[in-house]
Design an enzyme around this catalytic site. Structure first.
Site, PDB file in Angstrom:
ATOM      1  N   ASP A  93      46.442  27.100  43.851  1.00 32.76           N
ATOM      2  CA  ASP A  93      45.489  27.704  42.910  1.00 32.76           C
ATOM      3  C   ASP A  93      45.140  26.773  41.759  1.00 32.76           C
ATOM      4  O   ASP A  93      44.803  27.228  40.675  1.00 32.76           O
ATOM      5  CB  ASP A  93      46.050  29.027  42.366  1.00 32.76           C
ATOM      6  CG  ASP A  93      47.406  28.866  41.696  1.00 32.76           C
ATOM      7  OD1 ASP A  93      47.938  27.738  41.671  1.00 32.76           O
ATOM      8  OD2 ASP A  93      47.921  29.883  41.196  1.00 32.76           O
ATOM      9  N   LYS A 100      56.872  28.854  30.363  1.00 34.50           N
ATOM     10  CA  LYS A 100      56.163  29.820  29.496  1.00 34.50           C
ATOM     11  C   LYS A 100      56.840  30.062  28.139  1.00 34.50           C
ATOM     12  O   LYS A 100      57.256  31.200  27.831  1.00 34.50           O
ATOM     13  CB  LYS A 100      55.962  31.149  30.235  1.00 34.50           C
ATOM     14  CG  LYS A 100      55.173  30.997  31.537  1.00 34.50           C
ATOM     15  CD  LYS A 100      54.738  32.325  32.113  1.00 34.50           C
ATOM     16  CE  LYS A 100      53.829  32.165  33.301  1.00 34.50           C
ATOM     17  NZ  LYS A 100      54.419  31.880  34.571  1.00 34.50           N
ATOM     18  N   ASP A 123      43.480  25.841  36.459  1.00 36.04           N
ATOM     19  CA  ASP A 123      44.157  26.898  37.215  1.00 36.04           C
ATOM     20  C   ASP A 123      43.107  27.993  37.434  1.00 36.04           C
ATOM     21  O   ASP A 123      42.720  28.662  36.463  1.00 36.04           O
ATOM     22  CB  ASP A 123      45.341  27.395  36.377  1.00 36.04           C
ATOM     23  CG  ASP A 123      45.952  28.679  36.902  1.00 36.04           C
ATOM     24  OD1 ASP A 123      45.430  29.246  37.878  1.00 36.04           O
ATOM     25  OD2 ASP A 123      46.945  29.125  36.317  1.00 36.04           O
TER      26      ASP A 123
HETATM   27  P1  GTP Z   1      49.192  36.081  40.522  1.00 34.52           P
HETATM   28  O1  GTP Z   1      49.695  37.270  41.295  1.00 34.52           O
HETATM   29  O2  GTP Z   1      47.785  36.300  40.033  1.00 34.52           O
HETATM   30  O3  GTP Z   1      50.117  35.595  39.469  1.00 34.52           O
HETATM   31  O4  GTP Z   1      49.037  34.877  41.565  1.00 34.52           O
HETATM   32  P2  GTP Z   1      50.057  34.198  42.592  1.00 34.52           P
HETATM   33  O5  GTP Z   1      51.369  34.876  42.678  1.00 34.52           O
HETATM   34  O6  GTP Z   1      49.285  34.050  43.861  1.00 34.52           O
HETATM   35  O7  GTP Z   1      50.167  32.754  41.997  1.00 34.52           O
HETATM   36  P3  GTP Z   1      51.245  32.020  41.123  1.00 34.52           P
HETATM   37  O8  GTP Z   1      50.458  31.318  40.087  1.00 34.52           O
HETATM   38  O9  GTP Z   1      52.362  32.870  40.699  1.00 34.52           O
HETATM   39  O10 GTP Z   1      51.794  31.002  42.218  1.00 34.52           O
HETATM   40  C1  GTP Z   1      51.511  29.631  42.275  1.00 34.52           C
HETATM   41  C2  GTP Z   1      51.303  29.213  43.718  1.00 34.52           C
HETATM   42  O11 GTP Z   1      52.430  29.548  44.502  1.00 34.52           O
HETATM   43  C3  GTP Z   1      50.115  29.909  44.368  1.00 34.52           C
HETATM   44  O12 GTP Z   1      49.473  28.940  45.152  1.00 34.52           O
HETATM   45  C4  GTP Z   1      50.741  30.999  45.215  1.00 34.52           C
HETATM   46  O13 GTP Z   1      49.979  31.238  46.401  1.00 34.52           O
HETATM   47  C5  GTP Z   1      52.090  30.402  45.569  1.00 34.52           C
HETATM   48  N1  GTP Z   1      53.171  31.398  45.661  1.00 34.52           N
HETATM   49  C6  GTP Z   1      53.625  32.217  44.677  1.00 34.52           C
HETATM   50  N2  GTP Z   1      54.655  32.948  45.103  1.00 34.52           N
HETATM   51  C7  GTP Z   1      54.870  32.599  46.403  1.00 34.52           C
HETATM   52  C8  GTP Z   1      55.813  33.033  47.400  1.00 34.52           C
HETATM   53  O14 GTP Z   1      56.662  33.899  47.188  1.00 34.52           O
HETATM   54  N3  GTP Z   1      55.735  32.432  48.618  1.00 34.52           N
HETATM   55  C9  GTP Z   1      54.806  31.472  48.908  1.00 34.52           C
HETATM   56  N4  GTP Z   1      54.807  30.947  50.124  1.00 34.52           N
HETATM   57  N5  GTP Z   1      53.909  31.048  47.998  1.00 34.52           N
HETATM   58  C10 GTP Z   1      53.932  31.606  46.757  1.00 34.52           C
END
Ligand code: GTP
Length: 346
Positions: free
Chosen positions: A106, A157, A215
C-alpha cells in the site's frame, strides 16, 4: 533474486472500495498497484515474487500468469500480521535464500531499488529499511539512525511531540535470510516485534529513499496517489497511447472512445472500453477505469472512475472517487471529496 509483497490486509480505511477488492489490486492511474510493483521488481532483477495474501486472496489469482517475474501466491488461513506473514510465506514458498526484498502492498513510491540494494550490501545489514521524511510521523514507524545509517531505535506510532526524527519506515525492505530466523511462528508484527528487536541488536540499517512516497491506504491519499501519477510526480509512465487534445493530453487504450468535441484539460487516462461523450469536459487529472462512461455535457476533474462507473449527462464531479459500477446521476453536482460506493447511484 526473490521478493515478497505483503498483500493480506483488509484495507479497512479504504472501505467501501475494498469490500470487493483488496487494496493492492486497486488501480493507480488505471494500473493495479501490484502490477506496477511487479514491473519495478522485474526492472531490478527479481525473477520470482511471492504475494503474501489473506483477505480476498482470489483477486490475485490471475497474476500467476505473469512470467517476468514469476508470481506465487501464498494464502494465510488467518491473518498472521506483517511479521508472521513474512515468515509463513517465505517458508511456504520453499524458503528464501540470501538477499530479498519485502514490500508493503500500500505504498506508492518510485524509490530506486537498485540503490537501496547497493547500500544494504555496503553496510552488511541483516535488514535495511527505506526511510522517508513526513510532516507528521505519529501515524508511522519512526526510525532514528546514527551517522553510519544504523537504526538506533524503532518506534511504532509515537506521539507527535515525542518523535526523535521525522524519518519514517517507508514500507520497503531489503532483508537477509538470517532475519527470518528471528521471526517467531504465528502472529507477529514486523513493525512492533521484529524491527525493534533487530534495532537493539544493531543489525538493522536505514536508507533514505529520496523519492516520491505516499501511503495510499486512505480515501484521500488514494485519490492523491492517482492525481500525483497523472501529474508526473512519479518516474513511471502512464498506460495507453498519448494523444494531445486541445490544451490537454489523453493516454488512451485503443478501445476507448473519446467524442471529437470533448474539452480535455491537463492529463487524463482512459482504460479499455471507456467512453466520453460529446460536449463533456474532463480533467485536469481524470482516470476512467475499464468500461466507465462520462455522458454528454458532464464536467469531471481530479476524479477516479473505477470499473464500469458512470457519470451521467450534465453531472459535475470534482475530487471524487466513483466505485465499481457506481453512478453519478444526470445533472447532479457532487460535493468535493465524495466517494460513490460500488453499485450505488447518487
Ligand atoms: P487498514 O485495515 O486500512 O489498516 O489496512 P491494512 O491492514 O490492509 O494495511 P496495513 O497498513 O496495516 O498493512 C501494511 C501492509 O501489510 C499492507 O500491504 C497489507 O496488505 C499487509 N498486511 C497487513 N496485515 C497483514 C497480514 O496479517 N497478513 C498479510 N499477508 N499481509 C498483511
Amino acid at each position: 533474486m526473490k521478493a515478497l509483497i505483503l498483500v493480506g490486509g483488509e484495507g479497512t480505511r479504504l472501505r467501501p472500495l475494498t469490500y470487493e477488492r483488496p487494496k493492492p489490486m486497486l488501480p493507480i492511474a488505471a494500473v493495479p498497484f501490484v502490477e506496477r510493483t511487479l514491473r519495478r521488481l522485474h526492472d531490478v532483477g527479481c525473477e520470482e515474487v511471492v504475494l503474501s495474501a489473506c483477505y480476498r486472496s482470489e483477486a490475485f489469482d490471475r497474476l500467476t500468469e505473469h512470467t517476468a517475474p514469476r508470481v506465487r501466491i501464498v494464502v494465510e488461513e488467518e491473518p498472521l500480521g506483517t511479521g508472521g506473514a513474512i515468515r509463513y510465506a517465505t517458508e511456504a514458498a520453499g524458503g528464501f535464500d540470501g538477499t530479498f526484498f519485502v514490500l508493503n502492498g500500500d505504498v506508492l513510491t518510485d524509490v530506486d531499488l537498485a540503490m537501496v540494494l547497493e547500500r544494504h550490501r555496503d553496510t552488511g545489514a541483516e535488514a535495511t529499511i527505506v526511510l522517508t521524511p513526513v510532516e507528521d510521523p505519529s501515524r508511522f514507524g519512526v526510525v532514528p539512525t546514527d551517522p553510519a545509517g544504523r537504526v538506533i531505535r524503532f518506534i511504532e506510532k509515537p506521539p507527535r511531540d515525542e518523535a526523535p526524527t521525522n524519518m519514517i519506515n517507508a514500507g520497503t525492505y531489503v532483508c537477509e535470510q538470517a532475519m527470518l530466523e528471528g521471526i517467531p511462528a504465528g502472529v507477529c508484527s514486523v513493525e512492533r516485534d521484529v524491527f525493534p528487536r533487530m534495532a537493539e541488536s544493531g543489525v538493522l540499517y536505514g536508507c533514505p529513499g529520496e523519492s516520491y512516497w505516499l501511503d495510499f491506504g486512505t480515501l484521500p491519499t488514494y485519490l492523491q496517489a492517482n492525481i500525483d501519477c497523472l501529474e508526473g510526480r512519479l518516474h513511471e509512465p502512464l498506460p495507453g497511447i498519448r494523444r494531445s487534445v486541445g490544451g490537454g493530453h489523453v493516454w488512451m487504450d485503443e478501445t476507448a472512445q473519446l467524442a471529437a468535441d470533448v474539452d480535455v484539460v491537463g492529463n487524463v487516462v482512459m482504460s479499455s472500453g471507456s467512453v466520453v461523450e460529446s460536449g463533456a469536459r474532463i480533467g485536469p487529472s481524470g482516470v476512467l477505469g475499464p468500461k466507465s462512461h462520462i455522458g454528454t455535457g458532464a464536467v469531471v476533474s481530479e476524479t477516479v472512475l473505477l470499473d464500469a462507473a458512470v457519470v451521467e449527462r450534465d453531472a459535475r464531479v470534482h475530487r471524487a472517487i466513483v466505485g465499481d459500477r457506481g453512478c453519478v446521476c444526470a445533472g447532479r453536482r457532487l460535493p468535493a471529496d465524495s466517494v460513490v460506493p460500488p453499485d450505488q447511484s447518487i
